[in-house]
Enzyme design. Structure first.
Site, PDB file in Angstrom:
ATOM      1  N   GLU A 161       0.847  -1.206   0.000  1.00  0.00           N
ATOM      2  CA  GLU A 161       0.000   0.000   0.000  1.00  0.00           C
ATOM      3  C   GLU A 161       0.877   1.248   0.000  1.00  0.00           C
ATOM      4  O   GLU A 161       0.668   2.176   0.772  1.00  0.00           O
ATOM      5  CB  GLU A 161      -0.916  -0.017   1.226  1.00  0.00           C
ATOM      6  CG  GLU A 161      -1.738  -1.295   1.340  1.00  0.00           C
ATOM      7  CD  GLU A 161      -2.481  -1.413   2.660  1.00  0.00           C
ATOM      8  OE1 GLU A 161      -2.196  -0.619   3.581  1.00  0.00           O
ATOM      9  OE2 GLU A 161      -3.342  -2.298   2.786  1.00  0.00           O
ATOM     10  N   CYS A 174     -10.391   0.679   8.166  1.00  0.00           N
ATOM     11  CA  CYS A 174      -9.928   2.019   8.525  1.00  0.00           C
ATOM     12  C   CYS A 174     -10.574   3.105   7.672  1.00  0.00           C
ATOM     13  O   CYS A 174     -10.789   4.221   8.134  1.00  0.00           O
ATOM     14  CB  CYS A 174      -8.413   2.102   8.422  1.00  0.00           C
ATOM     15  SG  CYS A 174      -7.733   1.546   6.857  1.00  0.00           S
TER      16      CYS A 174
END
Length: 647
Positions: free
Chosen positions: A316, A412
Site C-alpha cells: 500500500e 480504517c
C-alpha cells in the site's frame, strides 16, 4: 517562522447549506454514524465482522472470549467516536451522544490501572511495546487520543479525555529520548499528530515533547526496529512485512534527511502531518522546509490526478517518481485523507494556496469516490481504470473491488471518510488574527471572531458547476477593518472581483485574493472563477498515460463509465479539438454536471475473433458521456476509465 498559524473556525459556527456537499455531509449524521455503530457491534447481516465492541467487552470482563480481528481493531470505534464528536460540534443529537457515552464507558472500563489501553494486548497477554514495527499499539493510541479531543471539544465532557490523558502520561513515562526510556517510535505513525492535538487542548508540554521525540528519533542509527524480535528472528504478525525495508515505515533516514515520500502511503502522510505540526510548535524553519520538499515530491511526481497516493498494492505504498499505473494502483481512501490533512496543516502555517489546491483536489475526487450515495457502501481502493471481468479474475488485481463494500475486515477507510466529511468546515475556512480565509467554495454561513470584532460571512455558490462565488459580509459594526482572503485556484486563469457591484482592488499573494477595507453590513463580494472544462495531460514520464488525456472541470476529474458508453472504454479516442458540451444528468446524485465528448471508437461488431491479424481495427465516429469521478459506480457495476486515448 515569526508568524502565527491560522486556526479553524469552530464547527458549531459553520452552517453548510450546499446542494452538492450536503448530499454527503447529511449522510454522516442521518445514516453513516448510526449504521457504523451497528457495524462495529456486528449487527449488520452480510458485512464482514468488526469484533471491535466485542473486544472491549472481553477486555473489561463483561464477557469471555478471544480477541478477534486485527491488532489495531480498536481504531474502528476510535474513528467512529471522533466523527461523532465532529457531528455533535455542529449540532446537538441527544440520541447519538447517549450512544457515544455508552461506548466511552466501555472504553474506560477496559483501561488498565496504569493507564494502558489496548484490547489486543490486554486480552492476548502479549508483551507490551515488544513489536513497535508491526504491533500498532501507538497507532491505536493515536486514534483514541484524536477521538477524545474531538468529543471533549464538542461536548465539554472530560471522561474520555481523562482516560487518554492517563494513557498519554503512561506513554511519557515509557518512551522518549531520555536515558532509561524506550527509544522506539511507532511503526505506523499517528500518535505523533494526536499528541500535538492533546497538548493544544491540555497545554501539557510533556505530550508535545513526546511527539517531538518520536519524530526526531525516527531514522537514527542503529534503527530501533532492527533490534525487535519480529525482525531479528523473522517472527512477523504480518508475513509480507519480511519483504519490507526500513523505508516502508519512513525509518531509513532521519526525517530532516528525507527528500522523497517513501513506504506505506498512509503512514507517510500521517507522519508528515505531525512534522508540520512540530515545525510550527518549535518554530523550526528547517523542518518546515523539509515538509515542503517531501510535499512537492508527492504532488509533482507521485500523486494521481484525483489527489490519491500510493501506487502499489503490495505494501500500500509509494514506489518511485512517475510510477502511476491506473488499473492496479492502491490509492487508499485513508491515504488521500492523510494528504489533505498534511496539506491543510501546511496551508495554515504558510498561507500558501498551493496546499489548499491539493486539499480541494483530494476532497472533490478520491474522498467522495470512497463512499456510495447511500452512505452504506465504501471503496477502500480507488483505481482510475476498471474492467470488472479482469479485476475479478486477475489475482494481481484482487485488491480492486468492482462494487463498494458494506465493511472490511480492515475497516480504517469508512470511519475515516465519516470523520472527514463531519469536519469539512475545518478544510473550508481558516482565520488569522484579523483575516478570514475562504478555501472551499461550499455554500455556507460562518461566524468568526477576529481581532477587530465578530464577523459573519455567507457564501453562495454552485461550485464547481459554476464559477460565480458570492460572499455577503456582515461585520459586528460598520467600519470594521479586516481582510477577506479568497483562494484563487491554480487552474483558474482569471478572477474577476467586485464589491457591491464595483470592480474591487485586491492583493494577489500566494494564490489568495486579499480584500481589506472598512466593511459595512451587507457588503457583497462577487468573484468569478474560471471553471470551464479543460483537457489535462500528464508528464510523459508517466508511461501509462502517454497518448492519453483526462477531462477536468474545476477540481473535478471526469471519467467514462460503461453505463453510458458501453464496453471497451479503452478503445475510445477523444477529439480534443472539439469542446466538451455540458450535459445535466438529473438521475446522477440528484443532478450532476456531465460532459458530452466527441471522438471515435473501435467497431467491435466488425472485429475479427482471431487473436492476431495483419490489419487494424475499424473506427467509427461517436459521442461519449463523461461524469465526475466521484460519482462513478453509483448506478451499476461496469467499466470505468479516467485517462482516455486522444484522437
Amino acid at each position: 517562522m515569526k508568524q502565527n498559524k491560522l486556526s479553524n473556525v469552530a464547527l458549531g459556527n459553520i452552517k453548510i447549506n450546499d446542494d452538492f456537499w450536503n448530499k454527503y455531509t447529511d449522510l454522516v449524521d442521518d445514516v453513516i454514524l448510526p449504521f457504523q455503530w451497528e457495524l462495529i457491534n456486528d449487527n449488520v447481516e452480510g458485512a464482514e465482522k468488526s469484533y471491535c465492541i466485542r473486544n472491549f467487552r472481553i477486555a473489561c470482563g463483561d464477557i469471555e472470549g478471544k480477541h478477534q480481528g486485527m491488532v489495531f481493531q480498536d481504531t474502528d470505534v476510535a474513528k467512529w467516536l471522533e466523527a461523532v464528536g465532529f457531528s455533535l460540534a455542529k449540532k446537538p443529537n441527544p440520541r447519538l451522544e447517549a450512544i457515544a457515552d455508552e461506548a466511552i464507558d466501555l472504553i474506560a472500563r477496559a483501561q488498565c490501572e496504569d493507564g494502558y489501553l489496548n484490547t489486543y494486548y490486554t486480552i492476548t497477554g502479549e508483551p507490551r511495546w515488544s513489536n513497535l514495527f508491526e504491533g500498532h499499539e501507538l497507532y491505536t493510541a493515536g486514534h483514541m487520543i484524536e477521538a477524545a479531543v474531538s468529543y471533549y471539544q464538542a461536548t465539554g465532557k472530560r471522561k474520555i479525555l481523562d482516560v487518554m490523558c492517563r494513557f498519554a502520561d503512561y506513554m511519557c513515562q515509557v518512551f522518549g529520548a531520555d536515558e532509561g526510556k524506550i527509544h522506539g517510535y511507532p511503526g505506523h505513525p499517528e500518535v505523533e499528530l494526536a499528541l500535538v492535538k492533546l497538548y493544544r487542548v491540555t497545554e501539557k508540554k510533556e505530550y508535545l515533547n513526546l511527539a517531538n521525540d518520536f519524530v526526531r528519533m525516527r531514522g537514527e542509527k542503529p534503527c530501533y526496529f532492527l533490534s525487535e524480535d519480529c525482525i531479528e528472528n523473522q517472527n512477523f504478525i504480518f508475513p509480507e512485512f519480511k519483504d519490507f525495508d526500513m523505508d516502508y515505515t519512513q525509518a531509513h533516514l532521519p526525517m530532516k534527511e528525507q527528500v522523497t515520500a517513501e513506504g506505506h502511503a498512509v503512514r507517510a502522510v500521517y507522519l508528515y502531518s505531525a512534522m508540520a505540526d512540530l515545525a510550527y510548535e518549535y518554530q523550526d524553519e528547517e523542518l518546515l522546509k523539509q515538509c515542503d520538499v517531501i510535499w512537492k515530491n508527492i504532488v509533482d511526481r507521485r500523486m494521481y490526478i484525483t489527489g490519491s497516493i500510493g501506487s502499489a498494492s503490495y505494501g500500500e505504498r509509494f514506489t518511485t517518481d512517475y510510477d502511476l499505473p491506473n488499473n492496479t494502483n492502491y490509492s487508499e481512501s485513508c491515504a488521500t485523507i492523510g494528504l489533505a490533512m498534511f496539506s491543510n496543516r501546511m496551508f495554515q502555517i504558510t498561507k500558501d494556496g498551493k496546499y489548499a489546491d491539493v486539499v480541494e483536489q483530494a476532497l472533490y475526487n478520491t474522498l467522495l469516490s470512497g463512499i456510495a450515495q447511500d452512505g452504506k457502501h465504501f471503496f477502500y481502493v480507488n483505481p482510475l481504470e476498471v474492467v470488472p471481468e479482469i479485476a475479478e479474475k486477475n489475482p494481481t488485481m484482487r485488491h480492486v473491488k468492482t462494487t463498494r463494500q458494506l465493511w472490511f475486515g480492515v475497516a480504517c477507510c469508512p470511519p475515516n471518510i465519516a470523520r472527514t466529511l463531519a469536519s469539512l468546515g475545518d478544510y473550508a475556512y481558516a482565520v488569522g488574527d484579523n483575516e478570514i480565509y475562504v478555501n472551499l467554495f461550499v455554500s455556507s454561513r460562518i461566524e468568526a471572531g477576529l481581532k477587530s470584532g465578530k464577523t459573519t460571512l455567507e457564501l453562495q455558490a454552485n461550485y464547481p458547476e459554476r464559477g460565480d462565488i458570492k460572499l455577503k459580509v456582515t461585520p459586528e459594526r460598520d467600519g470594521q477593518v479586516f481582510e477577506v482572503a479568497v483562494r484563487k485556484p491554480g487552474f483558474s486563469k482569471n478572477a474577476e472581483v467586485t464589491v457591491n457591484g464595483e470592480v474591487a482592488e485586491y492583493r494577489l499573494e500566494k494564490g489568495y485574493l486579499y480584500l481589506e477595507r472598512e466593511w459595512k453590513s451587507g457588503d457583497m463580494v462577487e468573484i468569478q472563477l474560471d471553471v470551464s472544462f479543460r483537457f489535462v495531460y500528464s508528464n510523459p514520464k508517466v508511461r501509462d498515460n502517454i497518448g492519453r488525456v483526462s477531462l477536468m472541470k474545476g477540481p473535478w476529474v471526469y471519467c467514462l463509465e460503461e453505463e453510458d458508453n458501453g464496453t471497451y472504454l479503452s478503445s475510445i479516442m477523444i477529439d480534443t479539438t472539439s469542446a466538451p458540451v455540458k450535459k445535466e444528468d438529473p438521475q446522477l446524485l440528484g443532478g450532476t454536471m456531465c460532459a458530452e465528448l466527441k471522438g471515435k471508437r473501435i467497431n467491435y461488431q466488425k472485429a475479427d475473433e482471431e487473436l492476431y491479424c495483419e490489419h487494424g481495427p475499424e473506427y467509427i465516429e461517436d459521442t461519449f458521456k463523461a461524469i465526475p469521478y466521484c460519482c462513478w459506480n453509483n448506478r451499476s457495476k461496469g467499466e470505468m476509465l479516467v485517462w482516455m486515448r486522444e484522437q
